[in-house]
Scaffold this motif. Structure first.
Motif, PDB file in Angstrom:
ATOM      1  N   ARG A 161       0.825  -1.200   0.000  1.00 35.94           N
ATOM      2  CA  ARG A 161       0.000   0.000   0.000  1.00 35.94           C
ATOM      3  C   ARG A 161       0.862   1.254   0.000  1.00 35.94           C
ATOM      4  O   ARG A 161       0.592   2.220  -0.699  1.00 35.94           O
ATOM      5  CB  ARG A 161      -0.936  -0.007   1.207  1.00 35.94           C
ATOM      6  CG  ARG A 161      -2.274   0.623   0.853  1.00 35.94           C
ATOM      7  CD  ARG A 161      -3.172   0.697   2.053  1.00 35.94           C
ATOM      8  NE  ARG A 161      -2.557   1.489   3.092  1.00 35.94           N
ATOM      9  CZ  ARG A 161      -2.847   1.362   4.385  1.00 35.94           C
ATOM     10  NH1 ARG A 161      -3.710   0.478   4.779  1.00 35.94           N
ATOM     11  NH2 ARG A 161      -2.259   2.127   5.262  1.00 35.94           N
ATOM     12  N   ALA A 162       1.936   1.204   0.779  1.00 38.38           N
ATOM     13  CA  ALA A 162       2.843   2.360   0.826  1.00 38.38           C
ATOM     14  C   ALA A 162       3.461   2.593  -0.557  1.00 38.38           C
ATOM     15  O   ALA A 162       3.588   3.733  -1.019  1.00 38.38           O
ATOM     16  CB  ALA A 162       3.936   2.125   1.859  1.00 38.38           C
ATOM     17  N   LEU A 163       3.817   1.495  -1.222  1.00 45.71           N
ATOM     18  CA  LEU A 163       4.410   1.609  -2.565  1.00 45.71           C
ATOM     19  C   LEU A 163       3.405   2.215  -3.544  1.00 45.71           C
ATOM     20  O   LEU A 163       3.726   3.120  -4.316  1.00 45.71           O
ATOM     21  CB  LEU A 163       4.862   0.219  -3.038  1.00 45.71           C
ATOM     22  CG  LEU A 163       5.524   0.133  -4.402  1.00 45.71           C
ATOM     23  CD1 LEU A 163       6.787   0.985  -4.451  1.00 45.71           C
ATOM     24  CD2 LEU A 163       5.875  -1.328  -4.728  1.00 45.71           C
ATOM     25  N   ALA A 164       2.164   1.714  -3.472  1.00 44.36           N
ATOM     26  CA  ALA A 164       1.119   2.227  -4.364  1.00 44.36           C
ATOM     27  C   ALA A 164       0.901   3.722  -4.132  1.00 44.36           C
ATOM     28  O   ALA A 164       0.741   4.495  -5.073  1.00 44.36           O
ATOM     29  CB  ALA A 164      -0.181   1.452  -4.154  1.00 44.36           C
ATOM     30  N   GLU A 165       0.947   4.116  -2.847  1.00 39.23           N
ATOM     31  CA  GLU A 165       0.750   5.537  -2.526  1.00 39.23           C
ATOM     32  C   GLU A 165       1.909   6.382  -3.034  1.00 39.23           C
ATOM     33  O   GLU A 165       1.718   7.460  -3.583  1.00 39.23           O
ATOM     34  CB  GLU A 165       0.575   5.718  -1.004  1.00 39.23           C
ATOM     35  CG  GLU A 165      -0.866   5.484  -0.588  1.00 39.23           C
ATOM     36  CD  GLU A 165      -1.016   5.294   0.935  1.00 39.23           C
ATOM     37  OE1 GLU A 165      -2.067   4.780   1.338  1.00 39.23           O
ATOM     38  OE2 GLU A 165      -0.059   5.640   1.677  1.00 39.23           O
ATOM     39  N   ALA A 166       3.124   5.848  -2.863  1.00 40.66           N
ATOM     40  CA  ALA A 166       4.309   6.578  -3.342  1.00 40.66           C
ATOM     41  C   ALA A 166       4.242   6.741  -4.860  1.00 40.66           C
ATOM     42  O   ALA A 166       4.555   7.806  -5.406  1.00 40.66           O
ATOM     43  CB  ALA A 166       5.581   5.831  -2.946  1.00 40.66           C
ATOM     44  N   GLU A 167       3.806   5.689  -5.548  1.00 43.61           N
ATOM     45  CA  GLU A 167       3.692   5.766  -7.012  1.00 43.61           C
ATOM     46  C   GLU A 167       2.637   6.781  -7.432  1.00 43.61           C
ATOM     47  O   GLU A 167       2.812   7.502  -8.401  1.00 43.61           O
ATOM     48  CB  GLU A 167       3.365   4.382  -7.589  1.00 43.61           C
ATOM     49  CG  GLU A 167       4.547   3.446  -7.552  1.00 43.61           C
ATOM     50  CD  GLU A 167       4.246   2.070  -8.123  1.00 43.61           C
ATOM     51  OE1 GLU A 167       5.174   1.278  -8.243  1.00 43.61           O
ATOM     52  OE2 GLU A 167       3.054   1.785  -8.431  1.00 43.61           O
ATOM     53  N   SER A 168       1.563   6.795  -6.679  1.00 42.32           N
ATOM     54  CA  SER A 168       0.497   7.736  -7.010  1.00 42.32           C
ATOM     55  C   SER A 168       0.990   9.178  -6.877  1.00 42.32           C
ATOM     56  O   SER A 168       0.669  10.045  -7.696  1.00 42.32           O
ATOM     57  CB  SER A 168      -0.698   7.466  -6.101  1.00 42.32           C
ATOM     58  OG  SER A 168      -1.641   8.482  -6.266  1.00 42.32           O
TER      59      SER A 168
END
Ligand SMILES: Nc1ncnc2c1ncn2[C@@H]1O[C@H](COP(=O)(O)OP(=O)(O)O)[C@@H](O)[C@H]1O
Ligand SMILES: [Mg+2]
Length: 386
Positions: free
Chosen positions: A333-340
């Protein structure tokens, strides 16, 4: 569908030329092939053109041999397909020769050009000749009228402008005034060699002859003489390709991945396309890490899964597994947020520039029809409108 979403089916049936641009390794070839496959499934007759030297498209379509000839892709494994999918790989040098075949005024002139050392050198090393040849072949394919839709994959460009400018660069190289300058000291009706030493450029020729030898001079004179006759043909084709790129039935699709460097290229492309008035179809961010659900949802899913287990699981081992799964989920989830956050700037640059679509990173590479189809499912879900 949300008001800010758009169904891309209409886009797919209205578009006649899709040009996929972007940095290398992000998924341009994959996107091009997936778009083409999707359109073929829909019932269109589609050609996907690739100039990828890695020949990944060839692999993904299950073709062992893949020359610069149109090949029909066997889609019999996909029963729902209504149209046709064709593919072609471009080889810059033979295409350059093919171009000479098409526009040389006579067989004699054609042979002279092909045998000319300067030509051979130029065909081998001409900067951007791959890009240039892609646009030439594109021109022929579109003009042939044999396909409802053409999808053009492009080579990874060091300078994103290279591709868009490639037709122009050859024209500049062959500028009539330059040709005229070289040709000035002699006229076409006389024999080469003897007359090179007259007129304005005589000094330059003498110098070149001194440095490179007489054969080189003859080759050079012959090269320019023959190319002069082709100039009008180049200009005409160049103008037609420029017109084709600007046509509203053409759509540029910018592909990137959640990496800073490919996003830089994508942002740059959005600006360039907008400045040049070229039709922006949209932006695809490929290989994103999708993470659905909140931490709370994840806990519930895990609890449900545990409830369905048959009781004979050791509680402490189960707790450990759950803790790890929970952590994996939080990291994802943290990765997805960082990508966003990272992709925000491409969304900003893509405003008023067509659709915005994200394609998740799938398990394994995209090297077969099934995987291309899966990518297509993501590409053609309702897209965000920025
Ligand atoms: N969404 C995806 N999920 C998993 N692998 C992908 C995805 N998109 C592309 N790939 C893989 O990444 C690699 C690079 O993709 P490719 O389309 O060849 O990039 P490009 O043409 O931009 O250089 C290929 O091995 C391809 O199979
Ligand atoms: Mg590629």
């Amino acid at each position: 569908m949300d008001v800010n979403e758009r169904d891309l089916t209409q886009w797919l049936s209205d578009t006649e030329l899709v040009v996929c641009v972007g940095a290398g390794g992000v998924g341009k070839t994959t996107t091009a092939a997936s778009v083409a496959l999707r359109a073929a499934v829909m019932g269109r007759r589609v050609m996907v053109l690739t100039i990828d030297p890695a020949r990944r498209l060839a692999n993904s379509l299950g073709l062992s041999e893949f020359g610069n000839e149109a090949r029909r892709i066997d889609l019999s494994a996909m029963p729902e397909v209504k149209g046709e999918l064709w593919a072609m790989m471009l080889d810059s040098r033979s295409t350059f020769d093919g171009l000479i075949d098409r526009i040389a005024p006579s067989e004699e002139a054609r042979q002279r050009i092909l045998d000319n050392h300067i030509y051979r050198h130029m065909a081998n090393t001409f900067a951007g000749s791959q890009d240039y040849m892609a646009t030439e072949t594109l021109y022929d394919i579109v003009r042939s009228g044999a396909y409802d839709m053409v999808v053009l994959d492009t080579p990874p460009v060091k300078n994103a402008l290279d591709f868009l400018e490639s037709p122009g660069r050859l024209i500049n190289f062959l500028d009539e005034r330059v040709l005229g300058w070289f040709l000035q000291p002699y006229d076409a009706s006389r024999v080469f060699g003897q007359r090179l030493m007259l007129g304005t450029s005589a000094v330059v020729f003498r110098l070149l002859g001194y440095v490179f030898g007489r054969d080189f001079l003859d080759d050079l004179a012959e090269f320019f003489q023959d190319f002069q006759g082709l100039y009008a043909g180049f200009v005409e084709r160049h103008d037609a390709v420029v017109k084709l790129f600007r046509s509203p039935s053409t759509q540029f699709v910018t592909v990137c991945a959640p990496s800073e460097s490919s996003l830089d290229v994508a942002v740059f492309f959005q600006q360039e396309l907008a400045e040049r008035g070229l039709p922006r179809g949209g932006v695809v961010v490929n290989q994103v890490h999708a993470c659905e659900g909140t931490d709370h949802d994840a806990r519930r899913v895990l609890a449900d899964a545990v409830a369905r287990l048959d009781g004979d699981v050791e509680p402490r081992a189960l707790a450990r597994v759950l803790a790890r799964l929970g952590m994996a989920h939080r990291r994802l989830r943290a990765l997805a947020e960082a990508e966003s956050t990272m992709t925000e700037r491409v969304r900003e640059a893509a405003k008023d520039g067509g659709f915005y679509q994200e394609v998740p990173r799938l398990d394994g590479n995209v090297h077969d029809l099934e995987a291309l189809h899966a990518v297509g499912e993501h590409l053609f879900k309702p897209a965000r409108v920025l």
